[in-house]
Design a protein around this motif. Structure first.
Motif, short mmCIF file in Angstrom:
data_model
loop_
_atom_site.label_atom_id
_atom_site.label_comp_id
_atom_site.label_asym_id
_atom_site.label_seq_id
_atom_site.Cartn_x
_atom_site.Cartn_y
_atom_site.Cartn_z
N LEU A 1 0.76 -1.15 -0.08
CA LEU A 1 0.07 0.15 -0.14
C LEU A 1 0.83 1.37 -0.09
CD1 LEU A 1 -3.08 0.79 0.21
CD2 LEU A 1 -2.69 1.07 2.69
N GLN A 2 2.04 1.29 0.40
CA GLN A 2 3.09 2.11 0.72
C GLN A 2 3.88 2.55 -0.60
OE1 GLN A 2 4.86 2.62 4.51
NE2 GLN A 2 4.06 0.55 4.78
N SER A 3 4.40 1.35 -1.16
CA SER A 3 5.21 1.40 -2.10
C SER A 3 4.98 0.56 -3.34
CB SER A 3 6.55 1.22 -1.79
OG SER A 3 7.68 1.13 -2.52
N ALA A 4 4.60 1.30 -4.53
CA ALA A 4 4.45 0.39 -5.78
C ALA A 4 5.57 -0.07 -6.29
CB ALA A 4 3.61 1.31 -6.76
N THR A 5 6.67 0.09 -6.09
CA THR A 5 7.89 -0.20 -6.28
C THR A 5 8.94 -0.84 -5.40
OG1 THR A 5 9.27 1.74 -6.46
CG2 THR A 5 7.95 1.05 -8.41
N PRO A 6 10.01 -1.55 -5.48
CA PRO A 6 10.75 -2.08 -4.30
C PRO A 6 11.32 -0.72 -3.82
CG PRO A 6 11.12 -3.50 -6.23
CD PRO A 6 10.33 -2.28 -6.87
N ILE A 7 11.45 -0.87 -2.38
CA ILE A 7 11.77 0.26 -1.56
C ILE A 7 13.26 0.49 -2.10
CG2 ILE A 7 12.37 1.04 0.43
CD1 ILE A 7 10.09 -0.50 1.68
N ALA A 8 14.12 -0.48 -2.30
CA ALA A 8 15.43 -0.02 -2.82
C ALA A 8 15.41 0.78 -3.82
CB ALA A 8 16.07 -1.27 -2.73
N GLN A 9 14.52 0.74 -4.82
CA GLN A 9 14.48 1.51 -6.14
C GLN A 9 14.33 3.02 -5.72
OE1 GLN A 9 14.96 0.73 -8.86
NE2 GLN A 9 14.75 -1.49 -9.21
N ARG A 10 13.81 3.45 -4.49
CA ARG A 10 13.87 4.61 -4.18
C ARG A 10 15.14 5.45 -4.30
NH1 ARG A 10 8.78 5.15 0.34
NH2 ARG A 10 7.25 3.90 -0.54
N ALA A 11 16.16 4.83 -3.46
CA ALA A 11 17.22 5.26 -3.26
C ALA A 11 18.15 5.45 -4.42
CB ALA A 11 18.19 4.18 -2.31
N ILE A 12 17.77 4.57 -5.49
CA ILE A 12 18.54 4.81 -6.88
C ILE A 12 18.03 6.41 -7.40
CG2 ILE A 12 18.40 3.86 -9.31
CD1 ILE A 12 19.78 2.04 -7.30
N GLY A 13 16.87 6.48 -7.30
CA GLY A 13 16.44 7.85 -7.68
C GLY A 13 16.94 9.01 -7.13
N TYR A 14 17.66 8.86 -5.94
CA TYR A 14 18.42 9.89 -5.41
C TYR A 14 19.87 9.67 -5.70
CZ TYR A 14 14.53 10.79 -2.17
OH TYR A 14 13.26 11.11 -1.77
N GLY A 15 20.19 8.84 -6.76
CA GLY A 15 21.51 8.46 -6.88
C GLY A 15 22.47 7.76 -5.88
N ILE A 16 21.70 7.13 -5.06
CA ILE A 16 22.43 6.45 -3.87
C ILE A 16 22.21 4.78 -4.36
CG2 ILE A 16 22.15 5.54 -1.47
CD1 ILE A 16 21.04 8.17 -0.93
N PRO A 17 23.54 4.16 -4.49
CA PRO A 17 23.46 2.56 -4.67
C PRO A 17 22.43 1.87 -3.67
CG PRO A 17 25.72 3.56 -4.66
CD PRO A 17 24.86 4.52 -4.15
N ALA A 18 21.97 0.80 -4.09
CA ALA A 18 20.82 0.14 -3.37
C ALA A 18 20.94 -1.24 -3.67
CB ALA A 18 19.58 0.75 -3.32
N ILE A 19 20.57 -2.02 -2.74
CA ILE A 19 20.71 -3.51 -2.92
C ILE A 19 19.56 -4.13 -1.96
CG2 ILE A 19 22.03 -4.14 -0.92
CD1 ILE A 19 23.47 -6.19 -2.69
#
Length: 376
Positions: free
Chosen positions: A202-220
């Motif tokens: 309900l909170q995130s339509a995509t994996p939460i880690a993908q949000r960090a990618i949008g900020y330019g932060i490597p995520a896993i």
């Protein structure tokens, strides 16, 4: 950690079998039989601490407790990746991290029993007191990490939060500042699937880690019930931070087996079948199966670990039940690092208010020398 993986990193399957993953296996190649047993012991002991704290809360000895049952691997694995001089900013659920950082279990219950503002001196374990304001600790961590970087300290700062906290503006602001400043901070999200009573979908339509990618932060993404996989990816992120590589984001996929807090009833919003499914992925059971497969968990080792867990829980219960109530003036201690005239005046007025009651707790308390100085 150039981007985000398409699936959570896993090194141990739920049945205890190892997963062939050379890149991440190399990050934990030094974890031999002794270290595996130590990880298992910390998983068992921290669950026992959690179970005892829940019992204390149910018995009215604690005002509240935020259980971490089911999330032990995410916390123990990541905590084992940290250096002593690294600094931790957690939420109100990181009891396993605190234990691995050397915080006495009875110190964890002090705040919830109402005898202290926190869990003790943050400098003793390089771990800040629990953050009750959801998501605020990510901003604290980012500011601390950036300041430490400016001071030339080659350390990592780690902040823990849940999936629900990622809907808070504080997390968004922290990610923005961390990316802009290249702050050496590791964002560790324990995605336990439920933000109190709302599912993560309900909170995130995509994996939460993908949000960090949008900020330019490597995520896993990592299997948060796999203690070895969590250890591996956290070591990678910590090395990046300590080496000047900037921030990283880890999303540990795990599950909150119990209630959000002891004031919550998860049966009102969660299906029993879902909980049963995740019980089969239990992090302690998974580690026990690995040790059994590799002949590392004999009867004597299991007995020693269980006795250690019982000993820690017994000491925590005893010390919690015998905690002395704080004196009212302690409310004003440890608020500011240096003397503050306004706070001194408030303390004086409060003592005077209490002293007006002949039967009050401070009817005979004399003013301190510092108060005399304020009066003069």
């Amino acid at each position: 950690m150039p981007g985000t993986t398409e699936y959570p990193v896993q090194l141990i399957q739920p049945d205890g079998a190892r997963v062939h993953h050379p890149e991440y296996q190399a990050l934990v190649a030094d974890i031999g039989p002794g270290e595996l047993r130590r990880l298992y012991e910390d998983l068992v002991v921290t669950r026992r601490i959690d179970t005892e704290a829940v019992a204390l809360a149910r018995q009215g000895q604690l005002g509240l407790w935020a259980p971490c049952q089911g999330q032990e691997a995410a916390q123990v694995g990541s905590a084992h990746a940290l250096h002593p001089d690294d600094y931790v900013f957690g939420s109100y659920r990181e009891s396993a991290v605190a234990y691995c950082r050397g915080v006495p279990p009875s110190a964890m219950t002090r705040m919830w029993r109402g005898v202290s503002h926190g869990i003790g001196d943050p400098a003793a374990a390089n771990m800040a007191n629990p953050a009750i304001v959801v998501g605020a600790q990510a901003l604290h961590a980012t500011g601390y990490a950036y300041a430490a970087h400016l001071d030339g300290a080659e350390i990592a700062t780690v902040t823990y939060f849940g999936d629900g906290a990622t809907s808070q503006g504080d997390i968004a602001e922290a990610l923005t500042f961390a990316a802009s400043w290249s702050a050496p901070v590791v964002f560790f999200c324990q995605n336990n699937h439920w933000a109190i009573s709302e599912p993560v979908q309900l909170q995130s339509a995509t994996p939460i880690a993908q949000r960090a990618i949008g900020y330019g932060i490597p995520a896993i993404q990592v299997d948060g019930n796999d203690v070895l996989a969590v250890l591996a990816v956290t070591r990678q992120a910590v090395a990046r931070a300590r080496g000047g590589g900037g921030p990283s984001f880890i999303e540990a996929i795990t599950y909150r087996m119990g209630p959000h807090t002891t004031a919550d009833d998860p049966t009102r919003y969660r299906a029993a079948a879902e909980t049963e499914e995740w019980a089969r992925r239990d992090p302690i059971l998974r580690m026990r199966r690995l040790l059994d497969r590799e002949g590392l968990l004999d009867a004597e080792t299991r007995r020693r670990v269980e006795e250690r867990a019982d000993e820690v829980a017994h000491r925590m219960r005893t010390e919690t039940l015998t905690m002395a109530d704080p004196e009212p003036p302690e409310l004003f201690e440890h608020v500011y690092a240096t003397p503050h005239r306004g706070l001194d005046e408030q303390r004086r007025d409060y003592l005077a208010y209490l002293a007006d009651d002949p039967a009050g707790p401070l009817a005979t308390v004399a003013p301190t020398p510092r108060e005399e100085g304020v009066r003069s």
